[in-house]
Enzyme design. Structure first.
Site, PDB file in Angstrom:
ATOM      1  N   CYS A  55      19.275  -9.356  -5.582  1.00 10.31           N
ATOM      2  CA  CYS A  55      20.198  -8.876  -4.779  1.00 10.31           C
ATOM      3  C   CYS A  55      20.868  -9.672  -3.680  1.00 10.31           C
ATOM      4  CB  CYS A  55      19.539  -7.812  -3.926  1.00 10.31           C
ATOM      5  SG  CYS A  55      20.228  -7.000  -2.638  1.00 10.31           S
ATOM      6  N   CYS A  58      19.939  -9.138  -0.250  1.00  8.41           N
ATOM      7  CA  CYS A  58      18.632  -9.801   0.130  1.00  8.41           C
ATOM      8  C   CYS A  58      18.842 -11.505   0.230  1.00  8.41           C
ATOM      9  CB  CYS A  58      17.712  -9.696  -0.892  1.00  8.41           C
ATOM     10  SG  CYS A  58      17.571  -7.819  -1.395  1.00  8.41           S
ATOM     11  N   CYS A 190     -23.500   1.882   1.617  1.00  3.06           N
ATOM     12  CA  CYS A 190     -22.820   0.871   1.026  1.00  3.06           C
ATOM     13  C   CYS A 190     -21.748   0.106   1.443  1.00  3.06           C
ATOM     14  CB  CYS A 190     -22.497   1.492  -0.406  1.00  3.06           C
ATOM     15  SG  CYS A 190     -21.507   0.505  -1.414  1.00  3.06           S
ATOM     16  N   CYS A 193     -18.297   0.749  -0.492  1.00  4.40           N
ATOM     17  CA  CYS A 193     -18.040   2.197  -0.340  1.00  4.40           C
ATOM     18  C   CYS A 193     -17.072   2.579   0.915  1.00  4.40           C
ATOM     19  CB  CYS A 193     -19.190   3.050  -0.412  1.00  4.40           C
ATOM     20  SG  CYS A 193     -19.989   2.910  -2.237  1.00  4.40           S
TER      21      CYS A 193
END
Length: 439
Positions: A55, A58, A190, A193
């Site tokens: 781009c 960019c 845990c 988790c």
């Protein structure tokens, strides 16, 4: 002022697919593997540029972005994502054009679009302004810094779209369902988790919205619901399994970030979803339903039946095939006959290239893009692919609002018939009179 939009980008040439930044820069390269750790779980303010190496805009921004990163070092984090390479990350934040700049402040789940200039000075000013506001919010108690949703399993507001399952509710909800289920088996103690929880919760909301509830994310406390844990051989935490009707459950072995989970869920949805409907525009309700209830809609204008005959079915087959190919995008698909919806054609500038023709409409922004290549499977596929990457030019819909739709009867599926001309009775014509006229 909206962020740099889909139609304001005019990147017209390509470079080698290499990044614009290196490890020697103060710009931090972000990828799906480190984005959550670096940005989402951070207490810092982040400015993130989503770019494509090819781009031109960019490339012109790159030196200014580096300059800003150096000036803001140890004050505000400045990062960059190659969204051409990491499309899932760009898609997660609705990136449709390059460059797109977002500010990740106190609420990392709701970044703000950067609306300022593209110079190093303007970027630094915006960063310091955002930082000042963040500090004020913290002083006033409106923000606690990092707020990605890590409130714990007991806070239902952080996981409102995660369905809690038990030994008693699992079979009815999951095994008897036609939907796809991704189920996390966890233990409250845990650590892994706990790290997964905010990702799982945020992903659940996104997946629910994008699949209209056809893919569900759930959680089972395996320390309490041991019947389920034993049935599915849960030996470690967290364990994620995918359940699809009529099939044995399979383990999810993908990444544990929100983007990874959402990407897998959308793949599952795409694999199981029926092909999108391809509807003829016969009234306003049909047109608005397909365009306003979907992020984008694709409209094909086919030649009049008298000009194509059986070829119309070939065009429709191409459209159906491509609708199925792009069903993961969840676009609306429409078609009409040339001349049947003249106001729609005028608003989209259709007709100048002849028929068949095609346009892609963003009804929320009232922008459209026209197919300028061949109306073939390959030509349309390339057109839709370019649109997916934000490379196609767009224009405002004529009139600034959705055009009026003419109600009409649907096509009956048959070839057109030319009008029958009345037979002329020549019995009263005298041939002698014709001969005299010729003389």
């Amino acid at each position: 002022m909206a962020r740099l939009g889909f139609g304001l980008v005019s990147c017209t040439f390509f470079l080698a697919a290499s990044g614009l930044y290196s490890s020697s820069d103060d710009v931090i390269e972000l990828t799906p593997s480190n984005f959550n750790r670096e940005v989402i779980q951070s207490n810092s303010l982040w400015l993130v540029e989503f770019y494509a190496p090819w781009c031109g805009h960019c490339q012109r921004l790159t030196p200014e972005w580096k300059k800003a990163a150096t000036a803001l070092k140890d004050v505000v984090k400045v990062g960059a994502v190659d969204a051409d390479k990491h499309q899932s990350l760009g898609g997660q934040y609705g990136v449709q054009g390059f460059p797109t700049i977002k500010i990740f402040g106190a609420n990392k789940n709701k970044p703000e679009d950067y609306q300022g200039g593209r110079t190093g000075e303007a970027i630094v000013d915006a960063a310091l302004s955002a930082l000042r506001q963040l500090v004020k919010d913290r002083l006033s108690g409106r923000s606690g810094g990092y707020s990605s949703g890590k409130q714990g399993r007991g806070d239902s507001s952080s996981k409102k779209d995660v369905i809690e399952l038990t030994d008693d509710t699992f079979d009815k909800n999951v095994l008897d369902s036609d939907d796809v289920w991704m189920v996390e088996f966890y233990a409250p103690w845990c650590g892994h988790c706990k790290n997964l929880e905010p990702e799982w919760a945020t992903a659940a909301t996104e997946v629910k919205e994008q699949t209209k509830g056809k893919v569900k994310l759930a959680a089972v406390d395996a320390t309490v619901n041991q019947v389920l844990a034993n049935r599915y051989g849960i030996r470690g935490f967290p364990t994620i399994k995918i359940f699809q009707k009529g099939e044995a459950p399979v383990d999810y072995d993908g990444g544990r970030t929100r983007s990874d989970i959402v990407s897998r869920a959308l793949d599952l949805f795409s694999d199981n979803a029926p092909p999108p409907e391809l509807l003829e525009i016969i009234n306003e309700d049909v047109a608005k339903k397909m365009c306003e209830e979907h992020q984008l809609c694709v409209v094909a204008v086919l030649p009049h039946i008298l000009d194509t005959g059986a070829a119309r079915n070939s065009y429709l087959e191409i459209l159906l095939k491509l609708a199925d190919k792009y069903k993961k995008k969840m676009w609306g698909w429409l078609w009409t006959e040339a001349g049947a919806q003249s106001e729609l054609e005028n608003a989209l500038g259709i007709g100048g290239f002849g028929y068949p023709a095609m346009a892609r409409i963003n009804a929320r922004k009232m922008k459209f893009a026209l197919l300028k290549g061949s109306f073939s499977e390959q030509g349309i596929n390339e057109f839709l692919r370019e649109l997916s990457f934000g490379r196609a030019s767009t224009a405002p819909v004529g009139g600034g609002s959705f055009p009026a739709i003419t109600a009409r009867e649907p096509w009956d599926g048959r070839d057109g018939e030319l009008p029958v001309e009345d037979d002329i009775d020549l019995s009263d014509v005298e041939l002698d009179d014709l001969e005299k006229d010729e003389l």
